[in-house]
Design a protein around this motif. Sequence first.
Motif, mmCIF file in Angstrom:
data_model
loop_
_atom_site.group_PDB
_atom_site.id
_atom_site.type_symbol
_atom_site.label_atom_id
_atom_site.label_comp_id
_atom_site.label_asym_id
_atom_site.label_seq_id
_atom_site.Cartn_x
_atom_site.Cartn_y
_atom_site.Cartn_z
ATOM 1 N N ALA A 181 0.825 -1.204 0.000
ATOM 2 C CA ALA A 181 0.000 0.000 0.000
ATOM 3 C C ALA A 181 0.860 1.256 0.000
ATOM 4 O O ALA A 181 0.581 2.211 -0.735
ATOM 5 C CB ALA A 181 -0.933 -0.008 1.209
ATOM 6 N N LEU A 182 1.918 1.256 0.800
ATOM 7 C CA LEU A 182 2.800 2.423 0.846
ATOM 8 C C LEU A 182 3.534 2.624 -0.478
ATOM 9 O O LEU A 182 3.723 3.760 -0.930
ATOM 10 C CB LEU A 182 3.782 2.300 2.005
ATOM 11 N N VAL A 183 3.932 1.528 -1.117
ATOM 12 C CA VAL A 183 4.561 1.622 -2.441
ATOM 13 C C VAL A 183 3.571 2.209 -3.444
ATOM 14 O O VAL A 183 3.908 3.092 -4.243
ATOM 15 C CB VAL A 183 5.091 0.247 -2.910
ATOM 16 N N ALA A 184 2.327 1.745 -3.399
ATOM 17 C CA ALA A 184 1.300 2.264 -4.308
ATOM 18 C C ALA A 184 1.029 3.739 -4.033
ATOM 19 O O ALA A 184 0.902 4.535 -4.972
ATOM 20 C CB ALA A 184 0.019 1.448 -4.162
ATOM 21 N N ASP A 185 0.961 4.116 -2.763
ATOM 22 C CA ASP A 185 0.736 5.519 -2.424
ATOM 23 C C ASP A 185 1.886 6.395 -2.895
ATOM 24 O O ASP A 185 1.674 7.523 -3.352
ATOM 25 C CB ASP A 185 0.535 5.685 -0.920
ATOM 26 N N GLU A 186 3.100 5.890 -2.815
ATOM 27 C CA GLU A 186 4.255 6.646 -3.307
ATOM 28 C C GLU A 186 4.170 6.821 -4.822
ATOM 29 O O GLU A 186 4.521 7.876 -5.356
ATOM 30 C CB GLU A 186 5.562 5.963 -2.913
ATOM 31 N N SER A 187 3.687 5.802 -5.524
ATOM 32 C CA SER A 187 3.502 5.906 -6.977
ATOM 33 C C SER A 187 2.486 6.998 -7.315
ATOM 34 O O SER A 187 2.671 7.747 -8.280
ATOM 35 C CB SER A 187 3.033 4.579 -7.557
ATOM 36 N N ILE A 188 1.434 7.090 -6.519
ATOM 37 C CA ILE A 188 0.437 8.144 -6.722
ATOM 38 C C ILE A 188 1.087 9.508 -6.482
ATOM 39 O O ILE A 188 0.912 10.437 -7.270
ATOM 40 C CB ILE A 188 -0.775 7.933 -5.800
ATOM 41 N N HIS A 189 1.861 9.609 -5.421
ATOM 42 C CA HIS A 189 2.518 10.879 -5.092
ATOM 43 C C HIS A 189 3.491 11.319 -6.189
ATOM 44 O O HIS A 189 3.515 12.493 -6.568
ATOM 45 C CB HIS A 189 3.246 10.755 -3.749
ATOM 46 N N THR A 190 4.249 10.385 -6.732
ATOM 47 C CA THR A 190 5.240 10.739 -7.753
ATOM 48 C C THR A 190 4.606 11.017 -9.117
ATOM 49 O O THR A 190 5.287 11.494 -10.020
ATOM 50 C CB THR A 190 6.335 9.665 -7.896
ATOM 51 N N ALA A 191 3.299 10.758 -9.239
ATOM 52 C CA ALA A 191 2.608 11.065 -10.496
ATOM 53 C C ALA A 191 2.458 12.571 -10.690
ATOM 54 O O ALA A 191 2.103 13.019 -11.782
ATOM 55 C CB ALA A 191 1.242 10.384 -10.535
ATOM 56 N N GLY A 192 2.731 13.341 -9.635
ATOM 57 C CA GLY A 192 2.696 14.793 -9.757
ATOM 58 C C GLY A 192 1.308 15.404 -9.796
ATOM 59 O O GLY A 192 1.105 16.461 -10.388
ATOM 60 N N LEU A 193 0.361 14.759 -9.132
ATOM 61 C CA LEU A 193 -1.007 15.279 -9.131
ATOM 62 C C LEU A 193 -1.109 16.562 -8.316
ATOM 63 O O LEU A 193 -0.347 16.789 -7.384
ATOM 64 C CB LEU A 193 -1.955 14.235 -8.542
#
Length: 75
Positions: A36-48
Amino acid sequence: MFWTDCRFEPGPGWAALRPLFDTSRDAWRRGDEEAALVADESIHTAGLVLVPEGGGDPITDFLIRINGEKARFRF
């Protein structure tokens, strides 16, 4: 940091981002904190960026969950 609940309306870029949010949601539901934390980091790095409808400064540093027409975020 308190969670804010809101309505979510997908825009044209949602199809590309949806798998990131589905992965995060599914990992949290099954109790796999590491995934979950890896997935959340992926969302964060998407630059939203969150842009308030009523005006105000854009929000760039936040956590967000999207499930159907519901979204929750905190910053």
